[in-house]
Design an enzyme around this catalytic site. Structure first.
Site, PDB file in Angstrom:
ATOM      1  N   GLY A   9     -34.527  19.175 -35.685  1.00  0.00           N
ATOM      2  CA  GLY A   9     -33.585  20.216 -35.308  1.00  0.00           C
ATOM      3  C   GLY A   9     -32.556  20.473 -36.397  1.00  0.00           C
ATOM      4  O   GLY A   9     -32.447  19.720 -37.376  1.00  0.00           O
ATOM      5  N   ARG A  11     -29.276  20.244 -38.275  1.00  0.00           N
ATOM      6  CA  ARG A  11     -28.307  19.148 -38.429  1.00  0.00           C
ATOM      7  C   ARG A  11     -28.830  17.819 -37.886  1.00  0.00           C
ATOM      8  O   ARG A  11     -28.056  16.954 -37.482  1.00  0.00           O
ATOM      9  CB  ARG A  11     -26.961  19.493 -37.771  1.00  0.00           C
ATOM     10  CG  ARG A  11     -26.332  20.782 -38.241  1.00  0.00           C
ATOM     11  CD  ARG A  11     -25.848  20.791 -39.669  1.00  0.00           C
ATOM     12  NE  ARG A  11     -24.896  19.716 -39.885  1.00  0.00           N
ATOM     13  CZ  ARG A  11     -24.789  19.019 -41.003  1.00  0.00           C
ATOM     14  NH1 ARG A  11     -25.581  19.268 -42.011  1.00  0.00           N
ATOM     15  NH2 ARG A  11     -23.907  18.086 -41.136  1.00  0.00           N
ATOM     16  N   SER A  12     -30.135  17.623 -37.920  1.00  0.00           N
ATOM     17  CA  SER A  12     -30.731  16.381 -37.421  1.00  0.00           C
ATOM     18  C   SER A  12     -30.752  15.282 -38.477  1.00  0.00           C
ATOM     19  O   SER A  12     -31.039  14.138 -38.162  1.00  0.00           O
ATOM     20  CB  SER A  12     -32.162  16.641 -36.948  1.00  0.00           C
ATOM     21  OG  SER A  12     -32.969  17.051 -38.038  1.00  0.00           O
ATOM     22  N   GLY A  13     -30.492  15.632 -39.736  1.00  0.00           N
ATOM     23  CA  GLY A  13     -30.577  14.665 -40.823  1.00  0.00           C
ATOM     24  C   GLY A  13     -31.879  14.764 -41.596  1.00  0.00           C
ATOM     25  O   GLY A  13     -32.187  13.917 -42.432  1.00  0.00           O
ATOM     26  N   LYS A  14     -32.652  15.820 -41.359  1.00  0.00           N
ATOM     27  CA  LYS A  14     -33.969  15.931 -42.000  1.00  0.00           C
ATOM     28  C   LYS A  14     -33.869  16.115 -43.509  1.00  0.00           C
ATOM     29  O   LYS A  14     -34.645  15.518 -44.248  1.00  0.00           O
ATOM     30  CB  LYS A  14     -34.808  17.043 -41.351  1.00  0.00           C
ATOM     31  CG  LYS A  14     -34.233  18.421 -41.453  1.00  0.00           C
ATOM     32  CD  LYS A  14     -34.988  19.394 -40.561  1.00  0.00           C
ATOM     33  CE  LYS A  14     -34.356  20.762 -40.609  1.00  0.00           C
ATOM     34  NZ  LYS A  14     -33.004  20.833 -40.027  1.00  0.00           N
ATOM     35  N   ALA A  33     -34.968  25.073 -53.873  1.00  0.00           N
ATOM     36  CA  ALA A  33     -33.957  25.534 -52.922  1.00  0.00           C
ATOM     37  C   ALA A  33     -34.309  26.923 -52.404  1.00  0.00           C
ATOM     38  O   ALA A  33     -34.563  27.832 -53.191  1.00  0.00           O
ATOM     39  CB  ALA A  33     -32.589  25.562 -53.606  1.00  0.00           C
ATOM     40  N   THR A  34     -34.316  27.065 -51.095  1.00  0.00           N
ATOM     41  CA  THR A  34     -34.631  28.367 -50.496  1.00  0.00           C
ATOM     42  C   THR A  34     -33.394  29.044 -49.912  1.00  0.00           C
ATOM     43  O   THR A  34     -33.472  30.200 -49.506  1.00  0.00           O
ATOM     44  CB  THR A  34     -35.688  28.230 -49.389  1.00  0.00           C
ATOM     45  OG1 THR A  34     -35.153  27.428 -48.333  1.00  0.00           O
ATOM     46  CG2 THR A  34     -36.979  27.618 -49.923  1.00  0.00           C
ATOM     47  N   HIS A  49     -25.262  20.430 -50.173  1.00  0.00           N
ATOM     48  CA  HIS A  49     -26.594  19.964 -50.577  1.00  0.00           C
ATOM     49  C   HIS A  49     -26.620  19.682 -52.078  1.00  0.00           C
ATOM     50  O   HIS A  49     -27.175  18.674 -52.514  1.00  0.00           O
ATOM     51  CB  HIS A  49     -27.668  20.992 -50.203  1.00  0.00           C
ATOM     52  CG  HIS A  49     -28.100  20.910 -48.782  1.00  0.00           C
ATOM     53  ND1 HIS A  49     -29.342  20.470 -48.420  1.00  0.00           N
ATOM     54  CD2 HIS A  49     -27.451  21.208 -47.629  1.00  0.00           C
ATOM     55  CE1 HIS A  49     -29.446  20.504 -47.100  1.00  0.00           C
ATOM     56  NE2 HIS A  49     -28.317  20.954 -46.602  1.00  0.00           N
ATOM     57  N   ARG A  50     -26.027  20.547 -52.881  1.00  0.00           N
ATOM     58  CA  ARG A  50     -25.981  20.340 -54.343  1.00  0.00           C
ATOM     59  C   ARG A  50     -25.257  19.045 -54.687  1.00  0.00           C
ATOM     60  O   ARG A  50     -25.709  18.278 -55.539  1.00  0.00           O
ATOM     61  CB  ARG A  50     -25.266  21.506 -55.026  1.00  0.00           C
ATOM     62  CG  ARG A  50     -26.111  22.708 -55.234  1.00  0.00           C
ATOM     63  CD  ARG A  50     -25.373  23.753 -56.071  1.00  0.00           C
ATOM     64  NE  ARG A  50     -26.152  24.961 -56.140  1.00  0.00           N
ATOM     65  CZ  ARG A  50     -25.681  26.177 -55.957  1.00  0.00           C
ATOM     66  NH1 ARG A  50     -24.397  26.370 -55.705  1.00  0.00           N
ATOM     67  NH2 ARG A  50     -26.487  27.215 -56.029  1.00  0.00           N
TER      68      ARG A  50
END
Length: 182
Positions: A9, A11-14, A33-34, A49-50
């Site tokens: 999901g 914000r699940s930590g994937k 990166a998309t 993320h960066r």
């Protein structure tokens, strides 16, 4: 070439888990990166993320077609695509409201995903690992609007194609990864 799919999901930590997998596998990682900065919140998310990624990782940003990233992948042991759901979202968000749920656009996105998966399977770099992150839409309710339902339908198909091809699939729930295939 092996394919690992990491789903879960929002914000699940994937993404964090996928980054850990990549880091454990090799120091030679290309991050695909998309995400596109549609607004301030998305800009902040991209920045987080960066900041989390090692500076030694390569990075390529893709917009329309995933296979645009393929030339940059050679020479890397691991390619981390984050993420298929954002890629599908970007593709559908670029369509005018009059074209929502267009069969032609749906086929185009699914064909692009199939071509990317075929290129991953054919892989020019033996031993290379591709890790693809995606959001799972199959656990939620039916979206309240046409765009949301279209997104869930297209992403559900892309996720199923990727999971069928993947050697390993993880589902991440509340930061805890569960291996569900491989």
């Amino acid at each position: 070439m092996s394919l690992i799919l990491v789903t879960g999901g929002v914000r699940s930590g994937k993404s964090r888990f996928a980054e850990e997998l990549a880091q454990q596998a090799s120091e030679s990682v290309l991050y695909v990166a998309t995400g596109e900065a549609w607004d301030g919140e998305m800009s902040a998310r991209i920045e987080r993320h960066r900041a989390r990624r090692p500076a030694s990782w390569g990075c390529v940003e893709v917009g329309g077609r995933l296979d645009e990233s393929l030339p940059a992948c050679s020479g890397y042991d691991v390619v981390l695509v984050d993420c298929l759901s954002t890629w599908v979202s970007n593709r559908l968000m670029s369509v005018s409201e009059e074209e929502w749920r267009s069969e032609a656009i749906t086929r185009e996105v699914l064909t692009d995903a199939q071509e990317w998966l075929a290129a991953v399977a054919a892989g020019s770099s033996p031993g290379q690992t591709v890790i693809a992150v995606t959001s799972e839409v199959g656990l939620g309710g039916v979206a309240m609007n046409r765009l949301g339902r279209w997104f869930a339908d297209v992403l559900g198909d892309v996720n199923q194609m990727a999971a069928r091809q993947a050697d390993t699939v993880y589902a991440v729930l509340a930061g805890i990864p569960w291996r569900i295939k491989g």
